[in-house]
Design an enzyme around this catalytic site. Structure first.
Site: not given
Length: 393
Positions: A17, A19-20, A45, A58, A168, A231, A239-240, A245-246, A266, A270, A272
């Protein structure tokens, strides 16, 4: 009052995918830094689109890794399986925009209070566990991941060459009295060879769905495969993609709250990432100790401050011990500073690329320290503290 019967749905996406793809590249860059210098600082990123990848963020670490970023990205894309018109590990352009970490951020993290490093950012993190499955995870997200992992294994081995990397899944389970009892609907969309018809794709997908479903839940009442009908164009060409995002796919499939921070790219300063791992570790051990059937833990931090500003335990009406007492005992058992988390879970290893697809939780701990937050090594001590019985190994 909540109904005794309901439907609950979770989704997963494959390593291909868009994003992945970005999560994988970001975590591969992180691993490269940690492999050379375990105390590197990385906030990486990635953006991917048609025949192009941009990597930004960074870092503070060896220049030798900065010089290899393009190579690292291409290797990640190759391993996922992209060698197609519109997006290929061989031909896509790669722009490296990584630069040195802000001294304002590093100052607070390095010095912190009382000589111990502070949290890399403010924020809230949630951990969750439940006794629906042996992995102490919600069943819908685990099954969704399993479908796609099985498909990816056969695609990459050559056993199912008709599948493309992008896919998906979505699983809707039937719950009665808080437990999953059946499968209402499974949806799978997968990139496929142009020569395959819609029926070909359905016939190819169905065995993976049936293999992924626990026998006790039975067959799905509905199986929907590639509902748009075609597909062929997939991945970043279709798709960018962006890192991070997941976040619901990465965690509990919507069965628990999320603090909003993404994980991939990260380093462990971090919170997060590291504190979300710790919150899962603590929640899983509470359930494994038999103190509750479900446990949700929230940790909250301030940038530059080592100790969490709050620890909240909620057993969601399923507990047999006082929640405030559980929180106090957990804080006494485990240091919840960034350094304490890092040391307890041994997070300075290059173990992150493997987390970038198919979930960060509900995985088997690896011998090299990967998925250390899935251990239940606190459960016996917790059980003794409350006179409970250990519910899981």
């Amino acid at each position: 009052m909540k109904s005794k019967s309901w439907l609950f749905t979770s989704e997963s996406v494959s390593e291909g995918h868009p994003d992945k793809v970005c999560d994988r590249i970001s975590d591969a860059v992180l691993d490269a830094f940690l492999a050379e210098e375990p105390h590197s600082r990385v906030a990486c990123e990635t953006l991917a689109t048609t025949d192009h990848v941009t990597i930004a963020g960074e870092v503070r670490g060896p220049n030798s890794v900065l010089q290899r970023v393009e190579e690292i990205a291409r290797e990640a894309i190759r391993d996922i399986g992209y060698e197609q018109t519109g997006f290929s590990w061989k031909t896509c352009s790669v722009a490296n925009r990584l630069h040195e970490q802000s001294p304002d951020i590093s100052m607070g993290v390095d010095e912190g209070e009382k000589g111990e490093e502070g949290a890399g950012d403010q924020g809230i993190m949630f951990g969750y566990a439940c006794n629906e499955t042996a992995d102490l995870m919600p069943a819908p997200i685990l099954i969704s991941h399993r479908i796609l992992r099985l498909m990816a294994e056969d695609r990459k081995s050559g056993a199912q060459p008709g599948f493309g990397p992008d896919a998906k899944s979505q699983v809707t389970l039937i719950y009665e009295d808080g437990a999953p009892v059946g499968v209402d609907t499974v949806v799978v969309s997968t990139q496929h060879a142009e020569s395959m018809s819609g029926q070909d794709v359905r016939d190819a997908v169905e065995p993976y769905v049936l293999r992924a479903l626990p026998e006790a839940l039975g067959r799905p009442q509905r199986l929907i495969v590639n509902p748009t009908g075609r597909f062929v164009i997939g991945g970043p060409d279709g798709d960018a993609g962006l890192t991070g995002r997941k976040i619901i796919v990465d965690t509990y499939g919507g069965a628990a709250p999320h603090g909003g921070g993404a994980f991939s790219g990260k380093d462990p300063t971090k919170v997060d990432r590291s504190a979300a791992y710790m919150a899962r570790y603590l929640a899983k051990n509470v359930v494994a100790a038999g103190l509750a059937a479900k446990c949700q833990i929230q940790l909250a931090y301030a940038i530059g401050v080592p100790e969490p500003v709050a620890v909240y335990v909620d057993t969601l009406g399923t507990g047999n011990a006082d929640e405030a007492e559980i929180a106090d005992i957990l804080r006494g058992m485990v240091r919840l500073t960034p350094r304490g988390i890092r040391e307890r879970l041994d997070l300075l290893r290059p173990i992150y690329a493997r987390t970038s697809a198919y979930g960060h939780f509900g995985r088997t701990p690896d011998e090299d320290g990967g998925f250390s937050w899935e251990r239940t090594d606190l459960a016996e001590e917790l059980a003794r503290a409350f006179g409970a019985s250990v519910a899981a190994e």
